[in-house]
Design a protein around this motif. Structure first.
Motif, short mmCIF file in Angstrom:
data_model
loop_
_atom_site.label_atom_id
_atom_site.label_comp_id
_atom_site.label_asym_id
_atom_site.label_seq_id
_atom_site.Cartn_x
_atom_site.Cartn_y
_atom_site.Cartn_z
N ASN A 230 0.79 -1.24 0.15
CA ASN A 230 0.20 -0.26 0.18
C ASN A 230 0.88 1.51 -0.08
N LEU B 139 -5.16 -2.30 -0.82
CA LEU B 139 -6.49 -1.46 -1.03
C LEU B 139 -6.62 -2.04 -2.68
N VAL C 215 -6.40 -0.54 -6.03
CA VAL C 215 -5.37 -0.18 -6.28
C VAL C 215 -4.28 -0.50 -6.33
N ASN C 216 -3.94 -1.49 -5.69
CA ASN C 216 -2.66 -2.14 -5.34
C ASN C 216 -2.46 -3.41 -5.87
#
Lengths: 301, 301
Positions: free
Chosen positions: B238, B271, B273-274
């Motif tokens: 993250n 998250l 997005v990761n």
């Protein structure tokens, strides 16, 4: 030449004309309105920029770039907002939509990264090559600057400060238990006080004010809050060893006493080798977003 | 031209002659002996290098650099070992002492950084620009590669993976409670099983073997261990969003089943997005230290 920086937020869209020394010559903001399509949102941004130059009598011709800071995941390379949940935006070609009307190059970045870049260049971390800027407010945001540039990771999503510091602990909106944001955000402080049985103070400012006035329970809540804040900061410093950590956002308005209590705790939070990292309150306040966004164009020159 | 890589450890000093493609042509090691002064330790390293070239009939004249990986804090710029507790060494001008005898440029780095550089260039993370290599063993080590280079932070101490994941939890040798190393090291796994009342298995390998053989308690301990390992990995991903995380060290010898159980957990740890970050077992094993040390000279060419 001048640059326009746009700080796109879920409440306001703020924009400013910034010179190459980071000085804001003029700024203006409008309410953010949730739009049904990308073109309408782009039009709001375009109109704000046009109004700004009209009101300041600065010709658009001497504006060499526009930078937009977005509260979400962006792809600076493609000028795309991939996801900005608070704005209701997904897969928006924002640079193209704004640029095609204004005929000026448009750059975009995550808003916390913009603030970090501004603090690293003209603010509390100026003169450093490696810094972290943390924003403490409703959430906990952050940006990492390495070698004077925004570090955005492999897929433009680095610097999300969601880190578990108390595994199995309080549930964060990110879905993980014990995440730093659940403790170091304003809501984390309010919860600390509620756990002590006090429910009449519902903002971070109220609680800090009460603590300053000698309220023992408020002081205990601030203590617990600051300890958790510093645990997460210690993790970041052990991993990244920046020259300086900048603390911004609403809670940073608590000033010198607050930063002193952070500084006092940090030697205990980091390895000996990392004790040279410095800590400072953000210097640019709410302007950091505009200045950092404007710098996206400056640094690409 | 060839390069010598030296992996200076608290048990052995290993050295190898490495070509520019990362291939080890020959290697040799001697026992590490705690020395009273810096000159004697430097002499041990010099003699190992000399023996290596004599035995392989490779002339010292075609060795263009020597790199030394050190388990501690080093200043690559000054060629100084600032602190290497396990070697009993402090403020040692190691590059100067070795270089003045062999008349070859000497480069130094932290050993975990060397391993990360080797994996990023010739190993499991080859082809990536940004990666993290974590070493799971007696301790938890790590190195961060950004833009193909070692990220060493502001004062050469970045990448220390001491992060609190369970505030108030188990005491780590770093002095902090709930630190990742106390959970993700071999000792962390042994403790998990001990807490289940089993005291006859005292190595990580024994416990993994028992789990593979169907021992329910050993499986529970491995599960708890892997969960904590992944909490810390999730934090790193993250914050840094690398393209790939490489898992090395003794425990990584558990192979595909182990990495699969990590991969299964990680989407929950990071998250959205990761979630494109990849995970892989280290490819270079114990040779990573020698290869990465040798590369210090290659990458400076």
């Amino acid at each position: 030449m001048y640059h326009i920086g746009v700080d796109l937020g879920g409440t306001n869209i703020a924009a400013g004309i910034v010179d190459s020394t980071g000085k804001i010559l003029a700024k203006k903001s409008v309410l953010f309105v949730m739009r049904h399509n990308h073109e309408e949102l782009a039009e709001d941004i375009v109109n704000l920029c046009k109004d700004l130059v009209v009101e300041t009598s600065i010709s658009l011709e001497i504006i060499s770039s526009i930078g937009i800071g977005v509260p979400g995941v962006v792809s600076p390379k493609n000028g795309m907002v991939m996801l900005a949940g608070n704005l209701g935006v997904e897969d928006m070609p924002i640079s193209h939509l704004v640029g095609q009307v204004l005929k000026i190059p448009v750059f975009i970045e995550n808003d916390a990264n913009c603030a970090a870049l501004a603090e690293a260049t003209f603010g509390a971390a100026s003169g450093s090559r490696n810094s972290i800027t943390i924003t403490l407010g409703t959430g906990v945001g952050g940006g990492i600057i390495i070698d004077g540039k925004i570090y955005s990771g492999a897929f433009f999503g680095a610097g999300e400060m969601h880190q578990v510091i108390r595994g199995g602990g309080v549930l964060c909106q990110c879905g993980r238990q014990g995440c730093w944001e659940a403790y170091a955000s304003a809501g984390g402080l309010v919860r600390e006080l509620r756990q002590l049985g006090v429910t009449d103070k519902t903002t971070a400012k109220d609680i800090f004010d009460a603590a300053h006035s000698g309220d023992i329970l408020a002081q205990q809540a601030v203590d617990a809050y600051t300890e958790n804040l510093c645990i997460g900061l210690g993790n970041l410093v052990n991993i990244l060893q920046p020259e300086i950590c900048v603390i911004g956002g609403g809670i940073s308005g608590q000033g010198q006493g607050f930063i002193d209590s952070i500084k006092n705790r940090m030697p205990r939070m980091v390895l000996g080798v990392n004790r040279d990292t410095k800590y400072a309150i953000a210097a640019l306040g709410n302007d950091a977003g505009i200045i950092g966004a404007a710098m996206l164009g400056i640094s690409s020159e």
